[in-house]
Design an enzyme around this catalytic site. Structure first.
Site, PDB file in Angstrom:
ATOM      1  N   ASP A   1      -7.894  -5.367  -0.273  1.00 44.81           N
ATOM      2  CA  ASP A   1      -8.467  -6.021  -1.094  1.00 44.81           C
ATOM      3  C   ASP A   1      -8.069  -7.604  -0.911  1.00 44.81           C
ATOM      4  O   ASP A   1      -8.404  -8.445  -1.685  1.00 44.81           O
ATOM      5  CB  ASP A   1      -7.731  -5.566  -2.300  1.00 44.81           C
ATOM      6  CG  ASP A   1      -8.591  -4.337  -2.767  1.00 44.81           C
ATOM      7  OD1 ASP A   1      -7.777  -3.075  -3.023  1.00 44.81           O
ATOM      8  OD2 ASP A   1      -9.751  -4.067  -3.099  1.00 44.81           O
TER       9      ASP A   1
ATOM     10  N   HIS B   1       0.799  -1.048   0.038  1.00 43.55           N
ATOM     11  CA  HIS B   1       0.035  -0.073   0.097  1.00 43.55           C
ATOM     12  C   HIS B   1       0.993   1.381   0.077  1.00 43.55           C
ATOM     13  O   HIS B   1       2.111   1.245   0.620  1.00 43.55           O
ATOM     14  CB  HIS B   1      -0.835   0.147   1.357  1.00 43.55           C
ATOM     15  CG  HIS B   1      -1.995   0.947   0.921  1.00 43.55           C
ATOM     16  ND1 HIS B   1      -2.058   2.091   1.367  1.00 43.55           N
ATOM     17  CD2 HIS B   1      -3.432   0.814   0.693  1.00 43.55           C
ATOM     18  CE1 HIS B   1      -3.238   2.876   1.134  1.00 43.55           C
ATOM     19  NE2 HIS B   1      -4.056   1.915   0.823  1.00 43.55           N
TER      20      HIS B   1
HETATM   21  C1  SDX Z   1      -6.421   0.074  -3.067  1.00 38.92           C
HETATM   22  O1  SDX Z   1      -4.601   4.525  -2.102  1.00 38.92           O
HETATM   23  C2  SDX Z   1      -5.275   3.904  -1.463  1.00 38.92           C
HETATM   24  O2  SDX Z   1      -5.734   4.252  -0.277  1.00 38.92           O
HETATM   25  C3  SDX Z   1      -5.773   2.855  -2.301  1.00 38.92           C
HETATM   26  C4  SDX Z   1      -6.945   1.878  -1.322  1.00 38.92           C
HETATM   27  C5  SDX Z   1      -8.258   2.711  -1.035  1.00 38.92           C
HETATM   28  O3  SDX Z   1      -8.881   2.490  -0.193  1.00 38.92           O
HETATM   29  O4  SDX Z   1      -8.615   3.427  -1.788  1.00 38.92           O
HETATM   30  O5  SDX Z   1      -6.548   1.509  -0.143  1.00 38.92           O
HETATM   31  C6  SDX Z   1      -7.439   0.633  -2.030  1.00 38.92           C
HETATM   32  O6  SDX Z   1      -6.034   0.461  -3.805  1.00 38.92           O
HETATM   33  C7  SDX Z   1      -5.485  -0.831  -1.978  1.00 38.92           C
HETATM   34  C8  SDX Z   1      -4.411  -1.430  -3.041  1.00 38.92           C
HETATM   35  C9  SDX Z   1      -4.697  -2.636  -3.993  1.00 38.92           C
HETATM   36  N1  SDX Z   1      -3.481  -2.890  -4.861  1.00 38.92           N
HETATM   37  C10 SDX Z   1      -3.052  -3.996  -4.791  1.00 38.92           C
HETATM   38  O7  SDX Z   1      -3.134  -5.013  -3.803  1.00 38.92           O
HETATM   39  C11 SDX Z   1      -2.129  -4.487  -6.015  1.00 38.92           C
HETATM   40  C12 SDX Z   1      -0.753  -5.007  -5.281  1.00 38.92           C
HETATM   41  N2  SDX Z   1       0.127  -3.866  -4.732  1.00 38.92           N
HETATM   42  C13 SDX Z   1       0.845  -3.089  -5.495  1.00 38.92           C
HETATM   43  O8  SDX Z   1       0.621  -3.070  -6.632  1.00 38.92           O
HETATM   44  C14 SDX Z   1       1.418  -2.051  -4.533  1.00 38.92           C
HETATM   45  O9  SDX Z   1       1.927  -2.216  -3.494  1.00 38.92           O
HETATM   46  C15 SDX Z   1       0.630  -0.575  -4.728  1.00 38.92           C
HETATM   47  C16 SDX Z   1       0.206  -0.204  -6.108  1.00 38.92           C
HETATM   48  C17 SDX Z   1      -0.766  -0.833  -3.832  1.00 38.92           C
HETATM   49  C18 SDX Z   1       1.266   0.612  -3.945  1.00 38.92           C
HETATM   50  O10 SDX Z   1       2.377   0.849  -4.990  1.00 38.92           O
HETATM   51  P1  SDX Z   1       3.595   2.008  -4.253  1.00 38.92           P
HETATM   52  O11 SDX Z   1       3.006   2.639  -3.331  1.00 38.92           O
HETATM   53  O12 SDX Z   1       3.580   2.761  -5.693  1.00 38.92           O
HETATM   54  O13 SDX Z   1       4.662   1.167  -3.974  1.00 38.92           O
HETATM   55  P2  SDX Z   1       5.661   0.712  -4.946  1.00 38.92           P
HETATM   56  O14 SDX Z   1       5.264  -0.084  -6.434  1.00 38.92           O
HETATM   57  O15 SDX Z   1       6.944   1.852  -5.426  1.00 38.92           O
HETATM   58  O16 SDX Z   1       6.434  -0.579  -4.239  1.00 38.92           O
HETATM   59  C19 SDX Z   1       7.516  -0.340  -3.350  1.00 38.92           C
HETATM   60  C20 SDX Z   1       8.353  -1.685  -3.320  1.00 38.92           C
HETATM   61  C21 SDX Z   1       8.679  -1.842  -5.000  1.00 38.92           C
HETATM   62  O17 SDX Z   1       9.835  -2.618  -4.759  1.00 38.92           O
HETATM   63  P3  SDX Z   1      11.212  -1.700  -5.492  1.00 38.92           P
HETATM   64  O18 SDX Z   1      10.816  -1.038  -6.653  1.00 38.92           O
HETATM   65  O19 SDX Z   1      11.438  -0.672  -4.221  1.00 38.92           O
HETATM   66  O20 SDX Z   1      12.349  -2.833  -5.516  1.00 38.92           O
HETATM   67  O21 SDX Z   1       7.680  -2.653  -3.083  1.00 38.92           O
HETATM   68  C22 SDX Z   1       7.373  -3.881  -4.056  1.00 38.92           C
HETATM   69  C23 SDX Z   1       7.656  -2.635  -5.437  1.00 38.92           C
HETATM   70  O22 SDX Z   1       8.023  -3.819  -6.353  1.00 38.92           O
HETATM   71  N3  SDX Z   1       6.026  -3.939  -4.138  1.00 38.92           N
HETATM   72  C24 SDX Z   1       5.461  -5.589  -4.395  1.00 38.92           C
HETATM   73  C25 SDX Z   1       4.109  -5.080  -3.862  1.00 38.92           C
HETATM   74  N4  SDX Z   1       3.609  -3.975  -3.817  1.00 38.92           N
HETATM   75  C26 SDX Z   1       4.836  -3.308  -3.842  1.00 38.92           C
HETATM   76  N5  SDX Z   1       6.099  -6.405  -4.663  1.00 38.92           N
HETATM   77  C27 SDX Z   1       5.550  -7.616  -4.515  1.00 38.92           C
HETATM   78  N6  SDX Z   1       4.217  -7.541  -4.448  1.00 38.92           N
HETATM   79  C28 SDX Z   1       3.571  -6.485  -4.075  1.00 38.92           C
HETATM   80  N7  SDX Z   1       2.251  -6.628  -3.921  1.00 38.92           N
END
Ligand code: SDX
Length: 440
Positions: A370, A312
């Protein structure tokens, strides 16, 4: 009531090319303060640069507060755990819209005002017949919600508080009806009209699952679970879809068009589409023996796979909503007598392994809202493609509350971010005969 002007004694100083610029710092009720950059460009000729808005407050708001490190979520100051346990979705909708919990009389009046608008114009049903039966329900919702602006010309003037109020009630009231119609259309069954003696959640289930051929009694376990899930999904600060609503609304677009834009943004698998993606991921994993393979893929930089329902932008601890949903999962499965629900068992084992893995610990990746919601929906027989539609029903309350707050805020103006231009420098037009491949 509009918000007062921001006042501060705090100032940060930016020194650049021999100049020092004072930038005001404001602090709110709780959470990080903000550096006011509104004067940055005129004072320095520089823009701020923050792709994805990781360190940017786009507005001020009194509605929802999230502390991602402590796993705190407050709606108008009330903790989400207490609201999920003691309140209901109509009361939470009133709280988010008007700022305080309603008295009994205020709640009754609010519920009646919602019930007055649960029907949609009979001609709206014609839009559904233009879709293929296998159209994704979110595609239908984007279309029909946007189309509502062609029916309600008496609630499009956003400068008129009365019209804003009617539009808000119409949207909250009609989302379940439109969602029920989208589901019925996908399975070829007749649309079911709303029944206003039912609660908001009972009405939704009735419009999805009742048929003209046999009496249908809403399962109280299901309607209570749906009501709690709607509470948990109602609002969440300036997430992607809410920011979309605010940006669309800042241009003066009508509320129906703004909510349609929010539905489109919510659909993405990185946002509200994640609940659908979690179930598809669990189906793909299939068995606990394959969990290590998928954990490995989630950690592999060369593999686009991410563990859906994990991570998140704000929560760097357990999402409090996921915690409540995890408990609700167990309650539901217990009451439905499906203690050993395979999807729940698999999700629990996946969570256990991920939370013990160094990668997830180091990157502070926890289950989010989720991760568990879809398991409950699936146990109720709700198709995966409807999961994000249910999220959109709940979030419409937050979206419209934020939209109303934005319009009433004297600080707000049309949103128009700038950019860092890294394209070609000025060049003259090249006639066709003089163009060579390598010169492009
Ligand atoms: C919702 O914003 C809100 O409030 C949203 C929400 C709401 O109520 O409105 O809470 C609802 O959208 C919840 C999120 C649902 N999405 C998912 O579950 C999809 C999987 N999650 C990821 O796509 C990700 O965690 C996000 C999109 C939720 C957040 O992404 P960020 O904040 O841009 O973080 P990032 O992509 O920069 O990740 C930081 C690191 C990265 O690694 P590095 O590049 O630093 O090496 O963490 C890794 C990412 O690759 N990472 C993950 C991961 N999520 C982040 N690696 C594996 N699996 C994951 N799920």
């Amino acid at each position: 009531m509009t918000m007062a002007a921001l006042k501060t004694q705090n100032v940060a100083q930016l020194s650049y090319q021999g100049k020092t610029v004072d930038l005001p710092v404001y602090f709110g009720t709780d959470g990080p303060g903000v550096l006011d950059l509104q004067g940055l460009y005129s004072a320095t000729g520089l823009f701020s640069f923050d792709p994805g808005y990781t360190s940017t407050a786009s507005c001020r708001s009194e509605i929802t507060y999230v502390d991602g490190d402590k796993g705190i979520l407050l709606y108008r100051g009330y903790p989400i755990q207490q609201l999920a346990e003691q309140s209901d979705f109509m009361e939470v909708a009133y709280l988010l819209l008007y700022g305080n919990l309603p008295t009994s009389a205020q709640k009754d009046e609010f519920v009646q005002s919602i019930n007055k608008h649960t029907l949609v114009h009979e001609q709206v049903s014609a839009f559904y017949r233009g879709f293929r039966r296998d159209a994704h329900p979110m595609a239908i919702m984007v279309g029909v919600v946007g189309a509502l602006s062609s029916f309600y010309h008496d609630s499009l003037d956003i400068q008129d508080p009365e019209q804003r109020q009617i539009a808000a009630l119409r949207l909250i009231a009609k989302m379940p009806t439109l969602a029920g119609m989208a589901y019925k259309y996908s399975i070829g069954q007749p649309f079911v009209y709303p029944q206003n003696h039912l609660s908001y959640s009972e009405n939704l289930l009735n419009m999805m699952f009742s048929t003209p051929t046999a009496p249908y009694v809403v399962n109280p376990v299901w309607s209570k679970a749906i009501d709690r899930i709607l509470i948990l999904h109602a609002d969440h600060e300036q997430n992607a879809s809410t920011s979309t609503i605010r940006l669309a609304g800042s241009s003066g677009a009508n509320p129906f068009a703004c909510i349609a834009a929010g539905i489109a943004a919510l659909w993405g698998p990185a946002h509200g589409g994640a609940n659908e993606a979690v179930l598809r991921m669990l189906d793909e994993i299939g068995h606990v023996d394959r969990i290590p393979e998928f954990i490995q893929r989630a950690k592999d930089k060369n593999d686009p796979f991410r563990l859906m329902g994990f991570g998140h932008r704000v929560y760097k601890s357990y999402d409090p909503r996921a915690f409540v949903l995890r408990q609700t999962c167990h309650e539901i499965m217990g009451e439905l007598g499906v203690k050993n629900n395979p999807a729940l068992q698999l999700a629990m084992e996946l969570e256990r392994i991920a939370l013990a893995d160094e990668y997830f610990i180091e990157k502070k990746l926890y289950p989010n809202v989720d991760f568990y919601s879809g398991i409950i929906f699936k146990a109720m027989g709700i198709p995966v493609s409807m999961f994000t539609v249910l999220f959109a029903i709940a979030r419409t309350v937050g979206w419209i509350s934020q939209w109303k707050e934005m319009i009433a805020d004297p600080m707000q103006k049309i949103g128009r971010p700038r950019q860092l231009y890294v394209g070609k420098a000025y060049r003259d037009y090249v006639p066709m005969e003089k163009r060579l491949e390598e010169n492009q």
